[in-house]
Design an enzyme around this catalytic site. Structure first.
Site, mmCIF file in Angstrom:
data_model
loop_
_atom_site.group_PDB
_atom_site.id
_atom_site.type_symbol
_atom_site.label_atom_id
_atom_site.label_comp_id
_atom_site.label_asym_id
_atom_site.label_seq_id
_atom_site.Cartn_x
_atom_site.Cartn_y
_atom_site.Cartn_z
ATOM 1 N N ASP A 185 0.800 -1.245 0.000
ATOM 2 C CA ASP A 185 0.000 0.000 0.000
ATOM 3 C C ASP A 185 0.831 1.293 0.000
ATOM 4 O OD1 ASP A 185 -1.963 -1.929 0.229
ATOM 5 O OD2 ASP A 185 -2.841 -1.167 2.085
ATOM 6 N N LYS A 221 -7.218 -4.831 -2.941
ATOM 7 C CA LYS A 221 -7.977 -5.361 -1.801
ATOM 8 C C LYS A 221 -8.876 -4.279 -1.230
ATOM 9 C CE LYS A 221 -4.107 -4.337 1.199
ATOM 10 N NZ LYS A 221 -4.812 -3.281 1.939
ATOM 11 N N CYS A 274 -2.022 -2.827 7.577
ATOM 12 C CA CYS A 274 -1.938 -3.725 6.422
ATOM 13 C C CYS A 274 -0.660 -4.557 6.393
ATOM 14 C CB CYS A 274 -2.157 -2.948 5.139
ATOM 15 S SG CYS A 274 -3.883 -2.380 5.032
HETATM 16 C C1 VGL Z 1 -4.716 0.646 5.705
HETATM 17 C C2 VGL Z 1 -6.294 1.495 7.110
HETATM 18 C C3 VGL Z 1 -7.253 1.408 6.118
HETATM 19 C C4 VGL Z 1 -3.281 0.250 5.512
HETATM 20 C C5 VGL Z 1 -5.652 0.527 4.706
HETATM 21 O O1 VGL Z 1 -2.816 0.203 4.352
HETATM 22 O O2 VGL Z 1 -2.599 -0.016 6.535
HETATM 23 N N1 VGL Z 1 -5.041 1.124 6.906
HETATM 24 N N2 VGL Z 1 -6.922 0.911 4.931
#
Ligand code: VGL
Ligand code: ZN
Length: 203
Positions: free
Chosen positions: A9, A107, A152
């Protein structure tokens, strides 16, 4: 041993100026670019929510971002709207070198369930297919880094262990949200699960 590096991410919304900015989030870009040329295989994950996603506080009247609610699948933290499909916030950081990526796992694209982990959605049952992909390709070891360490990255690392992969997390190529002690709790959980917490100097 065949290894895949998984960059988690590294997207604009998790970097300074983004909708769910992680402190110093863009500091992961340079080390992740360096890691991406060290391993045989490279995989990226991309948080990829439809507008109106059920993890967005804006969908729950009277609930603020960074509070939790109970969903049918368990406790869920509510977030500011972030990584909406097709928006600039959902794009990879523009300095991230994605040339060697062989797979991008998206995702969180189902409206009713969030997905922190690269392996399973937050119901801990619905698979992304990553475990099967790694097994089919003979990959037995995964190295991870990215955003956010305590969400994540940690959920992905714990699931990697559950799926039988050996796993290292490069802590100094990751940055945390750290909500209510989540970084310490998830660091401990990863250690308990047999995840090796390493630094760039160890790679
Ligand atoms: C994430 C919160 C919501 C992350 C993704 O990538 O850690 N955290 N969506
Ligand atoms: Zn998200």
């Amino acid at each position: 041993m065949t290894t895949a590096f998984i960059a988690i991410d590294v997207q604009n919304d998790f970097c300074p100026g983004g909708a769910l900015a992680v402190n110093d989030g863009d500091a992961v870009v340079a080390p992740i670019n360096a890691l991406s040329v060290k391993y045989d295989h490279v995989i990226l994950t991309q948080d990829w929510h439809p507008a109106g996603h059920s993890s967005f506080a804006s969908e729950h009247d009277g609930h603020d971002p960074l509070t939790t609610i109970t969903m049918p699948y368990g406790e869920q933290t509510l977030w500011p709207d972030h990584c909406v499909q097709g928006t600039n916030g959902a794009m990879f950081h523009d300095q991230l070198n994605i040339d060697r990526a062989e797979l991008i796992i998206r995702k969180g694209y189902r409206l009713e369930v969030d997905s922190y982990s690269a392996f399973f959605e937050n119901d801990h049952k619905t698979t992304t297919g990553l475990s099967g992909y790694l097994n089919d390709r003979g990959i037995t070891h995964v190295v991870m880094a990215g955003l956010a360490t305590d969400f994540c990255v940690a959920f992905s690392a714990l699931d990697a262990r559950k799926c039988g992969f050996s796993c290292q997390v490069v802590m100094d190529a990751s940055r945390a949200i750290d909500l209510g002690g989540s970084l310490a709790a998830m660091t401990e959980a990863m250690s308990q699960a047999g995840v090796s917490l390493i630094t760039m100097a160890d790679t």
